[in-house]
Write a protein that holds these residues in place. Structure first.
Motif, PDB file in Angstrom:
ATOM      1  N   VAL A 112       2.926  -5.095  13.133  1.00 14.60           N
ATOM      2  CA  VAL A 112       3.937  -5.715  12.265  1.00 14.60           C
ATOM      3  C   VAL A 112       5.341  -5.273  12.681  1.00 14.60           C
ATOM      4  CG1 VAL A 112       4.829  -5.809   9.890  1.00 14.60           C
ATOM      5  CG2 VAL A 112       2.388  -6.053  10.320  1.00 14.60           C
ATOM      6  N   ARG A 117       8.122  -7.973  13.696  1.00 16.46           N
ATOM      7  CA  ARG A 117       9.271  -8.251  12.822  1.00 16.46           C
ATOM      8  C   ARG A 117      10.416  -7.257  12.941  1.00 16.46           C
ATOM      9  NH1 ARG A 117       9.663 -13.116  11.228  1.00 16.46           N
ATOM     10  NH2 ARG A 117      10.895 -12.390   9.497  1.00 16.46           N
ATOM     11  N   SER A 171       6.739  -3.005   7.766  1.00 16.89           N
ATOM     12  CA  SER A 171       5.669  -2.320   8.493  1.00 16.89           C
ATOM     13  C   SER A 171       4.983  -1.282   7.617  1.00 16.89           C
ATOM     14  CB  SER A 171       6.231  -1.628   9.738  1.00 16.89           C
ATOM     15  OG  SER A 171       6.899  -2.530  10.554  1.00 16.89           O
ATOM     16  N   ALA A 221       2.962  -3.000   4.837  1.00 17.83           N
ATOM     17  CA  ALA A 221       1.719  -3.580   5.345  1.00 17.83           C
ATOM     18  C   ALA A 221       0.669  -2.500   5.583  1.00 17.83           C
ATOM     19  CB  ALA A 221       1.987  -4.351   6.637  1.00 17.83           C
TER      20      ALA A 221
END
Length: 109
Positions: free
Chosen positions: A83, A87, A93, A96
């Motif tokens: 992640v 991104r 991050s 997630a």
């Protein structure tokens, strides 16, 4: 001074000490921002702290004795990396990874 007075004094001293420990480094380093040591620490220390936190997390949180050795911690760790590369957003991050780790723990995997 009653018990509530001691408690209020303790909270005030703790608040002042906490505030001082947060402010003093900024006051000291304000004049030394171009110093080579400060620049070196600013460049490498965040990555070193993240590596240390990841190592401690994998050591203490993963179930290395189960049938899927470390799966419960390695999968969220890999997700954090993916992640973040996708991104470039640290908050996304971390969220997630945390959500996936908690889902795995709640599911009992």
């Amino acid at each position: 001074m009653g018990e509530s007075g001691y408690l209020a004094a303790f909270i005030a001293v703790a608040a002042i000490a906490t505030f001082a420990t947060r402010v003093i480094p900024f006051l000291f380093f304000e004049r030394h921002t171009e110093h080579p040591l400060v620049r070196h620490l600013g460049r490498y220390l965040p990555a070193a702290v993240m590596a240390l936190l990841a190592t401690v997390f994998l050591q203490r949180s993963a179930d290395w004795s189960g049938s899927w050795m470390g799966f419960d911690a390695l999968l969220p760790g890999i997700l954090v990396v993916i992640v973040h590369l996708w991104r470039s957003n640290a908050l996304l991050s971390i969220a997630a990874g945390t959500i996936s780790y908690m889902a795995i723990q709640q599911a009992g995997l």
